[in-house]
Scaffold this motif. Sequence first.
Motif, PDB file in Angstrom:
ATOM      1  N   HIS A 191       0.620  -1.647  -0.175  1.00  0.00           N
ATOM      2  CA  HIS A 191       0.030   0.185   0.086  1.00  0.00           C
ATOM      3  C   HIS A 191       1.127   1.070   0.195  1.00  0.00           C
ATOM      4  N   GLU A 192       1.793   1.013   1.258  1.00  0.00           N
ATOM      5  CA  GLU A 192       2.459   2.513   0.851  1.00  0.00           C
ATOM      6  C   GLU A 192       3.339   2.725  -0.439  1.00  0.00           C
ATOM      7  N   PHE A 193       4.077   1.597  -0.913  1.00  0.00           N
ATOM      8  CA  PHE A 193       4.741   1.740  -1.993  1.00  0.00           C
ATOM      9  C   PHE A 193       3.902   2.840  -3.117  1.00  0.00           C
ATOM     10  N   LEU A 194       2.701   1.884  -3.216  1.00  0.00           N
ATOM     11  CA  LEU A 194       1.445   2.601  -4.472  1.00  0.00           C
ATOM     12  C   LEU A 194       0.990   3.548  -3.784  1.00  0.00           C
ATOM     13  N   ILE A 195       0.860   3.973  -2.953  1.00  0.00           N
ATOM     14  CA  ILE A 195       1.059   5.843  -2.711  1.00  0.00           C
ATOM     15  C   ILE A 195       2.328   6.194  -2.724  1.00  0.00           C
ATOM     16  N   PHE A 196       3.567   6.150  -2.684  1.00  0.00           N
ATOM     17  CA  PHE A 196       4.176   6.732  -3.095  1.00  0.00           C
ATOM     18  C   PHE A 196       4.345   6.699  -4.470  1.00  0.00           C
ATOM     19  N   ALA A 197       4.571   5.437  -4.963  1.00  0.00           N
ATOM     20  CA  ALA A 197       4.323   6.097  -6.881  1.00  0.00           C
ATOM     21  C   ALA A 197       3.355   7.091  -7.154  1.00  0.00           C
TER      22      ALA A 197
ATOM     23  N   MET B  83      -5.752   1.528  -6.384  1.00  0.00           N
ATOM     24  CA  MET B  83      -5.605   2.512  -5.332  1.00  0.00           C
ATOM     25  C   MET B  83      -6.854   1.918  -4.770  1.00  0.00           C
ATOM     26  N   TRP B  84      -8.090   2.167  -5.617  1.00  0.00           N
ATOM     27  CA  TRP B  84      -9.258   1.663  -5.523  1.00  0.00           C
ATOM     28  C   TRP B  84      -9.257  -0.586  -5.130  1.00  0.00           C
ATOM     29  N   TYR B  85      -8.701  -0.583  -6.197  1.00  0.00           N
ATOM     30  CA  TYR B  85      -8.749  -2.302  -6.060  1.00  0.00           C
ATOM     31  C   TYR B  85      -7.791  -2.361  -4.410  1.00  0.00           C
ATOM     32  N   PHE B  86      -6.629  -2.122  -4.382  1.00  0.00           N
ATOM     33  CA  PHE B  86      -6.395  -3.332  -3.611  1.00  0.00           C
ATOM     34  C   PHE B  86      -5.961  -2.343  -2.203  1.00  0.00           C
ATOM     35  N   VAL B  87      -6.249  -0.415  -2.081  1.00  0.00           N
ATOM     36  CA  VAL B  87      -5.762  -0.346  -0.662  1.00  0.00           C
ATOM     37  C   VAL B  87      -7.069   0.128  -0.048  1.00  0.00           C
ATOM     38  N   VAL B  88      -7.977   0.676  -0.738  1.00  0.00           N
ATOM     39  CA  VAL B  88      -8.928   1.477  -0.610  1.00  0.00           C
ATOM     40  C   VAL B  88      -9.319   0.378   0.488  1.00  0.00           C
ATOM     41  N   ILE B 112     -17.125  -2.527  -9.365  1.00  0.00           N
ATOM     42  CA  ILE B 112     -16.865  -1.945  -8.677  1.00  0.00           C
ATOM     43  C   ILE B 112     -15.908  -1.031  -8.490  1.00  0.00           C
ATOM     44  N   SER B 113     -14.522  -1.578  -8.401  1.00  0.00           N
ATOM     45  CA  SER B 113     -13.756  -1.144  -8.407  1.00  0.00           C
ATOM     46  C   SER B 113     -13.267   0.250  -9.289  1.00  0.00           C
ATOM     47  N   VAL B 114     -13.088  -0.388 -11.236  1.00  0.00           N
ATOM     48  CA  VAL B 114     -13.125   0.054 -11.968  1.00  0.00           C
ATOM     49  C   VAL B 114     -14.180   0.436 -12.005  1.00  0.00           C
ATOM     50  N   SER B 187      -8.760  -4.905 -17.470  1.00  0.00           N
ATOM     51  CA  SER B 187      -8.611  -6.458 -18.171  1.00  0.00           C
ATOM     52  C   SER B 187      -7.105  -6.779 -17.121  1.00  0.00           C
ATOM     53  N   LEU B 188      -6.495  -5.320 -16.364  1.00  0.00           N
ATOM     54  CA  LEU B 188      -5.301  -5.823 -15.662  1.00  0.00           C
ATOM     55  C   LEU B 188      -5.480  -5.995 -13.512  1.00  0.00           C
ATOM     56  N   ILE B 189      -7.335  -5.575 -13.819  1.00  0.00           N
ATOM     57  CA  ILE B 189      -7.311  -6.643 -12.377  1.00  0.00           C
ATOM     58  C   ILE B 189      -8.597  -7.496 -12.219  1.00  0.00           C
TER      59      ILE B 189
END
Lengths: 221, 247, 246
Positions: A191-197, B83-88, B112-114, B187-189
């Motif tokens: 997560h952190e690396f993605l946010i940093f990117a 962000m929307w798919y992995f982080v949020v 939903i994410s996309v 397609s990438l997720i």
Amino acid sequence: MDFSQIIPSLPSLWDGMKLTLQLLLLAVAGGIALGTVLALARMSNSALLSGFAKAYVNYFRSIPLLLVITWFYLAVPMILNWITGEFVAVGAFTSCLVAFVMFEAAYYCEIVRAGIQSISKGQINAAYAVGMTYSQAMRLIILPQAFRKMTPLLLQQTIILFQDTSLVYAVGLIDFLNAARARGDIMGQSHEFLIFAGAVYFVISFGASSLVKRLQKRLAV
Amino acid sequence: MNYNWDWNIFFKSTGIGSEIYLDWFVSGLGWTIAVALMAWIIALLLGSVLGVMRTLPGKVLPAIATAYVELFRNVPLLVQLFMWYFVVPDYLPEPLQIWFKQDLNPATSAYISVVVCLALFTAARVCEQVRTGIQALPRGQSAAALAVGFSIGQTYRHVLLPQAFRIIIPPLTSEFLNIFKNSSVASLIGLMELLAQTKQTAEFSANIFEAFTLATVIYFVLNMSLMTLMSLVEKKVRIPGMMGGAK
Amino acid sequence: MSMIEIKNVSKWYGDFQVLTDCTTDVKKGEVVVVCGPSGSGKSTLIKTVNALEPFQKGDIIVDGISVGDPKTDLPKLRARIGMVFQNFELFPHLSITENLTIAQQRVLGRSKDEAMQKGMHYLDRVGLKAQANKFPGQLSGGQQQRVAIARALAMDPIAMLFDEPTSALDPEMVNEVLDVMVELAHEGMTMMCVTHEMGFARKVANRVIFMDRGAIVEDCEKEEFFGNIDARSERARQFLSKILAH
């Protein structure tokens, strides 16, 4: 959130950024060159040339960049194989570069065309009147003025292209985004690396477009 | 060269159940349209609100809208998608998180994410078009609306927006087309939209060129149809005597 | 001897005829003024002489070379004819010096020194030597037009075409440009000038051509044109009375 692993990872992130920038610069140079040729073809008197350029632009503008990247990744090695008759290892970088140049050329073409059309007809008449050929008039008189006028638009398109280079993720090229993803996974801080990117992309794009806006204001005076 | 051209490939069995490859394309196109349309509706609504905010007097509301636009315009679409798919989802309240990650089937959570990603991304662009459209109107228009006693809200609803939207139909059309093209990042997720199905066909059948040619044709036709649709809309709402409309 | 010979030239934009069977000539050392109401085709006619405007019928011979012949090397022909435009058309991205030298070097193949010397000579003649390092945007309209004349002269032209050289100028700048043109005429330059400046025509023209609706209506000696108004066509008289009323 724990950003502690970012600093030790900077060298490998920088490697990714180098690839991103390398791809960007080559794609911009190639895209503008091909785009200019297309723009001249599009405006030529030959119905064949202008028809071809128009079809080219319409074609690339109606399909997603990601499709072009994916397709070329699979197709470029095969096509080269047919042409040269032997197996050539092309690599994802080259196939992505070809995809970007060909795709972006369609967008640059429209910018260049608008730039050329913004130069008054009197200028080309004046260039012809002193005896210049078409190519001299374009090279010495029209294009230098047109490029000056369209610099902000070309730069804006380049900022968009900078962001779009992240799509090479699709074919596994280790650009800045992919480097951050891979490194984040290894470090257990994805997560952190993605946010940093994201923050790095933001700072560069935002900074660059602020500069472009300032340039635009200066040119407008 | 040992490439086997086979334009009948689309009618051949995929080897999975009774499906032929064409079925994959049809289902892929279905997802592409479902993603793009849903995201477009949200983007249009949110973008209009933001666009109006940017033209309001005062400082706070325009600043919020400006910050939104800059944020969503300067981060690559793919980063936003991740962000929307992995982080949020990891920061959602517990029950929502469980629902999103475990109860939903993977296609739905990717969907939903996309949709959220494309909607918010495109809203920033729509915002700029709406703002440009409003600012392109003669200043006298809002003055005249206020003079007849309209509130600010009524001025926008009855006078400014109806005119602004008509002016910006062409740039909105290109954003509308963009959202279809941009939906290919799904397609990438792992969402099996058109590009993902094309890639899968290419890999399963080894008929790369046929698969991508068909995909190209589909995108091209989709583009043309949407453009035709939008120019019909433009004609339909055109006001006689205004901006090149029939007198 | 005719320097410019226009023979039965007709031109259409699609179905619309802009030039109808125009015939005239300009002899060596002659100054011919072309006048007429706006839209009469006079600017189009003068632009056909160096093929900036193509024409569909007739021919134009410049110093023995056919303009209409597809085999003619147009850049080479144009390099020998100077042209001055209504809107000056200096190259805004180049300095005054570069404006004067670029075509000499790139088209005539002159050395940088030679081009520079020639350019400065003519810049001096139009009284603007001090402005050599400026850019066109920094000069007044009258100054820009004088530079444009110098640019054309630096190519050693066999004839000069002027397309309404003073009509985009503020009134107080008209004379500085006309003075240069008068001087040029006195030196024996072959000139074809589209202009409304009848004072200039009276002073230096040998002949006056009056055009209307794409056709040459009058083509006569200056003394006849101005001296014998009653013999002029209705439209020419109307035009003259409007112009001379100023």
